[in-house]
Design an enzyme around this catalytic site. Structure first.
Site, PDB file in Angstrom:
ATOM      1  N   THR A 190       0.832  -1.198   0.000  1.00 13.37           N
ATOM      2  CA  THR A 190       0.000   0.000   0.000  1.00 13.37           C
ATOM      3  C   THR A 190       0.870   1.252   0.000  1.00 13.37           C
ATOM      4  O   THR A 190       1.990   1.237   0.497  1.00 13.37           O
ATOM      5  CB  THR A 190      -0.971   0.020   1.203  1.00 13.37           C
ATOM      6  OG1 THR A 190      -1.800   1.173   1.112  1.00 13.37           O
ATOM      7  CG2 THR A 190      -0.211   0.042   2.529  1.00 13.37           C
ATOM      8  N   ARG A 191       0.306   2.338  -0.569  1.00 15.92           N
ATOM      9  CA  ARG A 191       0.932   3.655  -0.495  1.00 15.92           C
ATOM     10  C   ARG A 191      -0.069   4.650   0.081  1.00 15.92           C
ATOM     11  O   ARG A 191       0.146   5.853   0.031  1.00 15.92           O
ATOM     12  CB  ARG A 191       1.404   4.136  -1.873  1.00 15.92           C
ATOM     13  CG  ARG A 191       0.440   3.946  -3.006  1.00 15.92           C
ATOM     14  CD  ARG A 191       0.889   4.648  -4.281  1.00 15.92           C
ATOM     15  NE  ARG A 191       0.077   5.808  -4.551  1.00 15.92           N
ATOM     16  CZ  ARG A 191      -1.052   5.799  -5.249  1.00 15.92           C
ATOM     17  NH1 ARG A 191      -1.516   4.655  -5.744  1.00 15.92           N
ATOM     18  NH2 ARG A 191      -1.729   6.902  -5.448  1.00 15.92           N
ATOM     19  N   ASN A 192      -1.171   4.117   0.611  1.00 17.72           N
ATOM     20  CA  ASN A 192      -2.250   4.938   1.150  1.00 17.72           C
ATOM     21  C   ASN A 192      -2.529   4.560   2.597  1.00 17.72           C
ATOM     22  O   ASN A 192      -2.114   3.494   3.057  1.00 17.72           O
ATOM     23  CB  ASN A 192      -3.530   4.739   0.321  1.00 17.72           C
ATOM     24  CG  ASN A 192      -3.373   5.226  -1.107  1.00 17.72           C
ATOM     25  OD1 ASN A 192      -2.942   6.348  -1.337  1.00 17.72           O
ATOM     26  ND2 ASN A 192      -3.698   4.374  -2.073  1.00 17.72           N
TER      27      ASN A 192
END
Length: 490
Positions: free
Chosen positions: A194-196
């Site tokens: 994830t980057r969120n």
């Protein structure tokens, strides 16, 4: 499932560190860019195994065209040391070059032995790797706008171990994470990229995936370069810490990945799978539009929603990791559960909040329901991204015949009572610094541009007050307060 061969250059070269440090003092030096720094860290710690350096031309071309190194191993993303012509001109095969940490421009983190240098066909790279020669793609924009025009290939030797100073307890190398899994008998590990920030849907998805495969969960977020505009990693890691407490005890682990993403969709997903295999995962979740950058210049998605799943499945057995494909999770309010959208019966009532809607609710201070995200997660996001009425702002007041206008604005805002207001009577380098710090702290600032230092520019994020020649002080003041109110600052 066998472990991937790990090329841990940090461990390999540790006995040579003193000798390499001494050699580096007399070598030519290159200060790495932020992306190169991320790439070097993952080459040195084995995250990019089987790579042991930057790709030479033969490997580069094979990766671009065939998703494989020249030796046959699957690798879908070119990892290259891009330099400008002035940096590359003096280099030749066999040269040794010290690579420096960009945070101080002094610490030697690796030595490169030059194998070759070459000029890439960037248009072809954009088309083959990212699917389009379109500057709306952040990696294509980087390729043409920031990356050097000469690539240098060669193997690396690790010199000074890279140090991080934030969230150190979560910064595991591949060798450390593998050892931790083995020590705790985590034989099956499903990794989640994830980057969120993570919300309830992500927790439900990962728990469901782990149960299906009899595995534990590795939350493995990217904390290097992500998509421009993403939420900062400091906020995100605090969110991951909070949501980790919502997993069954002993079922999940958090580890940070210092990766510079390329947002390359299907190819990026395959790259992510290889990296997670190197970090010790046996399974890898790939969801909808994995590593997609959004819309192209025609307003269409760069990749299909499940293109990444289709591509990685073709290589999963070869790279030695099990792919866990998932569709988007949606909330069923009548049952108070989450389900993948493909498991929901037609006509069933569902709820969802998009990323755009979440950002709107944060911006205006609107309610974010508990079915969507946990209260402790929302509190962290609100702290980092307060609503407009809690954010600071700066009003730049142009020189005018009525020098009382800045004071009048301060008085009007103070009379309104909803904001704390500071007046800075002159624009210079020091006042810009103070104004920006006050703005960050949530204060309102009025800066007079009368007697401004000509060498100092008004920052783009400031609001310059619009003054018409015949406007009175009261008219300008009323217009400014109305504008601030309309924009949500009051």
């Amino acid at each position: 499932m066998t472990k991937a061969l790990l090329k841990d250059l940090n461990a390999r070269d540790a006995p040579l560190r003193e000798q390499l440090e001494q050699e580096a003092t007399s070598l030519p030096k290159i200060v790495l860019s932020e992306r190169q720094f991320c790439d070097v860290e993952l080459i040195l710690n084995g995250g990019f195994s089987p790579l042991d350096g930057f790709m030479n031309q033969k490997d580069y071309l094979n990766v671009v065209e065939n998703l494989r190194l020249s030796t046959g191993e699957v690798f879908p993303i070119p990892i290259t040391l891009d330099l400008n012509e002035s940096q590359a001109d003096s280099l030749k095969a066999g040269d040794r070059v010290a690579l420096l940490d960009p945070r101080d421009g002094q610490t030697v983190i690796a030595i490169l032995t030059v194998e070759d240098k070459y000029t890439p066909d960037k248009a072809n790279e954009a088309e083959k790797v990212f699917g389009a020669n379109d500057r709306a793609h952040p990696a294509v924009d980087y390729l043409f706008g920031r990356a050097g025009n000469v690539y240098v290939g060669g193997k690396l030797q690790a010199v000074t171990p890279i140090r991080h100073f934030d969230f150190v307890e979560y910064r595991y190398s591949p060798a450390q994470l593998r050892s931790d899994f083995q020590r705790n008998n985590w034989n099956r590990v499903v990794a989640f990229q994830t980057r969120n920030p993570m919300h309830r849907a992500h927790r439900e998805l990962t728990v469901r995936a782990a149960k299906q495969h009899g595995a534990r969960v590795l939350i493995h977020p990217v904390v290097g370069m992500t998509k421009p505009g993403d939420i900062d990693h400091f906020t995100r890691v605090r969110v991951y810490e909070a949501i980790l407490q919502r997993y069954p005890k002993g079922s999940a682990k958090l580890s940070l990945l210092p990766l510079a993403m390329r947002m390359a969709g299907p190819r990026e997903a395959l790259w992510h799978a290889i990296i997670r295999k190197n970090y010790g995962a046996s399974h890898f979740i790939i969801g909808r539009d994995h590593a997609g950058p959004g819309k192209n210049s025609q307003g269409e998605d760069f990749y299909g929603p499940y293109d990444a799943q289709y591509l990685v499945e073709q290589y999963a057995q070869e790279i030695g990791i099990t792919i866990v494909p998932f569709q988007m999770m949606t909330y069923l309010p009548d049952e108070d559960i989450y389900k993948p959208v493909d498991k929901v019966e037609p006509g069933t009532r569902t709820l969802n909040i998009s990323g755009t809607e979440l950002r709107r609710r944060l911006r205006v201070g609107a309610n974010i329901p508990e079915w969507f995200s946990y209260p402790e997660v929302v509190a962290i996001l609100r702290q980092s991204y307060p609503p407009k009425y809690s954010q600071g702002f700066v009003l730049a007041v142009p020189a005018t015949s009525d020098k009382l206008l800045p004071s009048a604005l301060v008085s009007a805002l103070n009379e309104d009572g909803r904001r704390h207001v500071t007046l800075l009577p002159r624009l210079d380098a020091i006042s810009v610094f103070y104004a920006q710090e006050l703005q960050r702290a949530g204060a309102a600032v009025v800066v007079s541009l009368a007697d401004a230092d000509a060498s100092v520019k008004v920052p783009a994020e400031w609001t310059t007050v619009n003054i018409k020649p015949k406007d009175s002080v009261s008219e300008v003041t009323f217009a400014v307060l109305s504008q601030l109110s309309d924009e949500g600052y009051l």
